[in-house]
Design an enzyme around this catalytic site. Structure first.
Site, PDB file in Angstrom:
ATOM      1  NE  ARG A  88      -4.268  -1.378   0.147  1.00 50.92           N
ATOM      2  CZ  ARG A  88      -4.464  -2.348  -0.743  1.00 50.92           C
ATOM      3  NH1 ARG A  88      -3.599  -2.584  -1.693  1.00 50.92           N
ATOM      4  NH2 ARG A  88      -5.575  -3.074  -0.707  1.00 50.92           N
TER       5      ARG A  88
ATOM      6  CG  HIS B  78      -3.646  -0.403  -6.768  1.00 55.80           C
ATOM      7  ND1 HIS B  78      -3.963   0.194  -5.582  1.00 55.80           N
ATOM      8  CD2 HIS B  78      -3.749  -1.733  -6.532  1.00 55.80           C
ATOM      9  CE1 HIS B  78      -4.252  -0.722  -4.669  1.00 55.80           C
ATOM     10  NE2 HIS B  78      -4.128  -1.920  -5.229  1.00 55.80           N
TER      11      HIS B  78
HETATM   12  P1  NDP Z   1      -1.813 -11.931   4.240  1.00 55.22           P
HETATM   13  O1  NDP Z   1      -2.648 -11.494   5.384  1.00 55.22           O
HETATM   14  O2  NDP Z   1      -1.975 -13.307   3.710  1.00 55.22           O
HETATM   15  O3  NDP Z   1      -0.272 -11.757   4.616  1.00 55.22           O
HETATM   16  C1  NDP Z   1       0.219 -10.646   5.310  1.00 55.22           C
HETATM   17  C2  NDP Z   1       1.657 -10.929   5.719  1.00 55.22           C
HETATM   18  O4  NDP Z   1       2.183  -9.768   6.326  1.00 55.22           O
HETATM   19  C3  NDP Z   1       1.759 -12.064   6.746  1.00 55.22           C
HETATM   20  O5  NDP Z   1       2.902 -12.836   6.506  1.00 55.22           O
HETATM   21  C4  NDP Z   1       1.912 -11.291   8.062  1.00 55.22           C
HETATM   22  O6  NDP Z   1       2.599 -11.993   9.094  1.00 55.22           O
HETATM   23  C5  NDP Z   1       2.739 -10.122   7.592  1.00 55.22           C
HETATM   24  N1  NDP Z   1       2.640  -9.015   8.548  1.00 55.22           N
HETATM   25  C6  NDP Z   1       1.553  -8.284   8.891  1.00 55.22           C
HETATM   26  N2  NDP Z   1       1.854  -7.366   9.825  1.00 55.22           N
HETATM   27  C7  NDP Z   1       3.169  -7.532  10.098  1.00 55.22           C
HETATM   28  C8  NDP Z   1       4.074  -6.906  11.000  1.00 55.22           C
HETATM   29  N3  NDP Z   1       3.690  -5.918  11.813  1.00 55.22           N
HETATM   30  N4  NDP Z   1       5.353  -7.340  11.004  1.00 55.22           N
HETATM   31  C9  NDP Z   1       5.770  -8.348  10.202  1.00 55.22           C
HETATM   32  N5  NDP Z   1       4.947  -8.995   9.320  1.00 55.22           N
HETATM   33  C10 NDP Z   1       3.672  -8.580   9.272  1.00 55.22           C
HETATM   34  O7  NDP Z   1      -2.058 -10.858   3.088  1.00 55.22           O
HETATM   35  P2  NDP Z   1      -1.898 -11.035   1.506  1.00 55.22           P
HETATM   36  O8  NDP Z   1      -0.603 -11.692   1.236  1.00 55.22           O
HETATM   37  O9  NDP Z   1      -3.124 -11.620   0.940  1.00 55.22           O
HETATM   38  O10 NDP Z   1      -1.887  -9.495   1.040  1.00 55.22           O
HETATM   39  C11 NDP Z   1      -0.914  -8.603   1.546  1.00 55.22           C
HETATM   40  C12 NDP Z   1      -1.252  -7.181   1.102  1.00 55.22           C
HETATM   41  O11 NDP Z   1      -0.982  -7.016  -0.273  1.00 55.22           O
HETATM   42  C13 NDP Z   1      -2.708  -6.737   1.237  1.00 55.22           C
HETATM   43  O12 NDP Z   1      -3.026  -6.397   2.559  1.00 55.22           O
HETATM   44  C14 NDP Z   1      -2.769  -5.560   0.306  1.00 55.22           C
HETATM   45  O13 NDP Z   1      -2.386  -4.391   1.017  1.00 55.22           O
HETATM   46  C15 NDP Z   1      -1.695  -5.876  -0.735  1.00 55.22           C
HETATM   47  N6  NDP Z   1      -2.292  -6.187  -2.041  1.00 55.22           N
HETATM   48  C16 NDP Z   1      -1.937  -5.430  -3.115  1.00 55.22           C
HETATM   49  C17 NDP Z   1      -2.429  -5.699  -4.358  1.00 55.22           C
HETATM   50  C18 NDP Z   1      -2.020  -4.906  -5.551  1.00 55.22           C
HETATM   51  O14 NDP Z   1      -2.635  -5.048  -6.607  1.00 55.22           O
HETATM   52  N7  NDP Z   1      -0.984  -4.101  -5.448  1.00 55.22           N
HETATM   53  C19 NDP Z   1      -3.369  -6.800  -4.575  1.00 55.22           C
HETATM   54  C20 NDP Z   1      -3.681  -7.539  -3.394  1.00 55.22           C
HETATM   55  C21 NDP Z   1      -3.144  -7.225  -2.177  1.00 55.22           C
HETATM   56  P3  NDP Z   1       2.032 -13.387   9.658  1.00 55.22           P
HETATM   57  O15 NDP Z   1       2.312 -14.404   8.553  1.00 55.22           O
HETATM   58  O16 NDP Z   1       2.860 -13.644  10.853  1.00 55.22           O
HETATM   59  O17 NDP Z   1       0.585 -13.193   9.908  1.00 55.22           O
HETATM   60  C1  OXD Z   2      -6.356  -5.662  -3.068  1.00 57.11           C
HETATM   61  C2  OXD Z   2      -5.786  -4.797  -4.101  1.00 57.11           C
HETATM   62  O1  OXD Z   2      -6.142  -5.386  -1.880  1.00 57.11           O
HETATM   63  O2  OXD Z   2      -6.136  -4.963  -5.290  1.00 57.11           O
HETATM   64  O3  OXD Z   2      -7.050  -6.640  -3.418  1.00 57.11           O
HETATM   65  O4  OXD Z   2      -4.970  -3.942  -3.797  1.00 57.11           O
END
Ligand code: NDP
Ligand code: OXD
Length: 315
Positions: A230, A278
Site C-alpha cells: 500500500r 495499482h
Molecule cells: P496476508 O494477510 O496473507 O499476509 C500478510 C503478511 O504480512 C503475513 O505474513 C503477516 O505476518 C505479515 N505481517 C503483517 N503485519 C506484520 C508486522 N507488523 N510485522 C511483520 N509482518 C507482518 O495478506 P496477503 O498476502 O493476501 O496481502 C498482503 C497485502 O498485499 C494486502 O493487505 C494488500 O495491502 C496488498 N495487495 C496489493 C495488491 C495490488 O494489486 N498491489 C493486490 C492484493 C493485495 P504473519 O504471517 O505472521 O501473519
Molecule cells: C487488493 C488490491 O487489496 O487490489 O485486493 O490492492
C-alpha cells in the site's frame, strides 16, 4: 453445478459503492440472492455488506449485520475506521488469481531490476552499446516483507528461479527454499542482505511508513525496492533521498498514498522510479463473484468467512 442454494427469505446483501459489473456478476453467481445497492427501506434486511475502497459510514444502523466482506485483499480502510461492531465478522477475498497475478508482478520486476532493463533502455536511446556481465541469481538476495498468501507464493517462485530468498513476517513461516525472519527484532538482519526488497505487507498501525529512511539505511547500498503493498507503507520523501544518495538504485511502485496521483507528482519524472497503476493484481467480476457468494453462504450458516480478518492485528 452444485445444489441450488435457498437464501433466507426477506434477507439482503448491501453492495456499498461496488461497480455495477460486480453487482451483476454476483447476482448471476448467486441466483435468488437479493443484492441491493442502497439501504432505502428496512435496514434490518441486510445480513452482509460488500465493500471495497469506500467504507459505509453507519454500520450500527444495520441490526442484522453479520459480515463485512471486502472485494479486495486489503482491508485497511475498514480496520482503520474501527466502525465494525464486535459481533460482525470481517472477511476479504483472497484467491489464486491474486497469488498468480502478484507472483507474475514480483518476478517481472525483480528480473527487470536484476537485469537493469531501465539502464539498457536508456543506453539504447543514447545509441550506446556496452557489453556487461550480470550477477547470477544465486548471488543475489531478494527479501519479501510479508510472507502471507501473496508473499509466500512469490517467494517460492523466486527461490525456484535460483535467487536467495528470505521473508519477514510477524510469526515464523515455512516456505520451501525461503529463509524465514520474524518480528521486529529480526528485521535488521533480514534487511542486511536484501539486494531487492519487495513489500507485500498489509497496511496496519505497525506497518505504516515502514519503508522509511531508517529501513533503507539497513539495506546493502544500491538495493532496489518494489512496493505492491500500500502507498501508506512508503515515506515518499525518504525514497527520493535514498535514490538521490545512491542508497537505493531504483524503485517500482504499484501503490501510492494518493491514487490516482496528481499529474504533477514528482515520481512521474524520476527515471529511477517505475510506476504501475495499482495493477499488480486484476480480477474480473466473474472471477470474484463465486468467492463472494461462497462467503455469503457461510455467513448465512453462521460460519466464519473463508479469509477472516483479525481486527486486532488489522489484517
Ligand atoms: P496476508 O494477510 O496473507 O499476509 C500478510 C503478511 O504480512 C503475513 O505474513 C503477516 O505476518 C505479515 N505481517 C503483517 N503485519 C506484520 C508486522 N507488523 N510485522 C511483520 N509482518 C507482518 O495478506 P496477503 O498476502 O493476501 O496481502 C498482503 C497485502 O498485499 C494486502 O493487505 C494488500 O495491502 C496488498 N495487495 C496489493 C495488491 C495490488 O494489486 N498491489 C493486490 C492484493 C493485495 P504473519 O504471517 O505472521 O501473519
Ligand atoms: C487488493 C488490491 O487489496 O487490489 O485486493 O490492492
Amino acid at each position: 453445478m452444485g445444489p441450488v442454494h435457498h437464501w433466507g427469505s426477506g434477507m439482503a446483501v448491501l453492495a456499498h459503492h461496488i461497480p455495477e459489473a460486480y453487482v451483476l456478476a454476483i447476482r448471476r453467481a448467486g441466483p435468488g440472492l437479493d443484492v441491493l445497492t442502497s439501504v432505502g427501506g428496512d435496514p434490518a434486511i441486510f445480513r452482509s455488506v460488500l465493500f471495497w475502497l469506500d467504507v459505509p459510514p453507519n454500520l450500527s444502523a444495520l441490526p442484522s449485520l453479520g459480515l463485512m466482506l471486502s472485494l479486495g485483499a486489503g482491508v485497511e480502510r475498514l480496520t482503520a475506521a474501527g466502525t465494525v461492531p464486535d459481533h460482525v465478522a470481517i472477511g476479504r477475498i483472497s484467491n489464486d488469481i491474486q497469488t498468480e497475478g502478484m507472483s507474475d508482478y514480483v518476478l517481472l520486476h525483480v528480473l527487470r531490476q536484476h537485469r537493469q532493463l531501465a539502464r539498457l533502455q536508456d543506453e539504447q536511446r543514447r545509441h550506446h552499446w556496452e557489453w556487461r556481465l550480470w550477477p547470477r541469481a544465486r548471488d543475489v538476495t531478494v527479501g519479501i516483507l510479508g510472507l502471507g498468501r501473496l508473499g509466500s507464493e512469490a517467494a517460492r517462485k523466486l527461490a525456484l528461479m535460483g535467487f536467495n530468498v528470505r521473508g519477514w513476517s510477524r510469526r515464523r513461516r515455512q516456505v520451501e527454499g525461503v529463509e524465514s525472519f520474524a518480528g521486529d527484532a529480526e528485521l535488521p538482519s533480514f534487511l542486511s542482505a536484501c539486494n531487492h526488497l519487495v513489500c507485500l505487507l498489509p497496511l496496519t498501525r505497525e506497518t505504516e511508513n515502514i519503508l522509511d529512511a531508517r529501513l533503507f539505511s539497513k539495506l546493502p547500498r544500491g538495493a532496489f525496492l518494489i512496493n505492491a503493498g500500500r502507498g501508506g507503507h512508503l515515506d515518499e520523501a525518504a525514497l527520493l533521498a535514498a535514490l538521490a544518495s545512491g542508497q537505493l538504485a531504483g524503485a517500482t511502485l504499484d501503490v501510492l498514498r494518493q491514487e490516482p496521483p496528481p499529474a504533477d507528482h514528482i515520481f512521474f519524472e524520476n527515471p529511477a522510479i517505475l510506476l504501475t497503476p495499482h495493477s499488480a493484481v486484476c480480477s474480473t467480476p466473474e472471477q470474484i463473484a463465486p468467492d463472494v457468494v461462497e462467503n455469503l453462504r457461510r455467513a448465512e450458516r453462521g460460519d466464519p468467512p473463508l479469509y477472516p480478518v483479525d481486527r486486532k492485528a488489522g489484517y
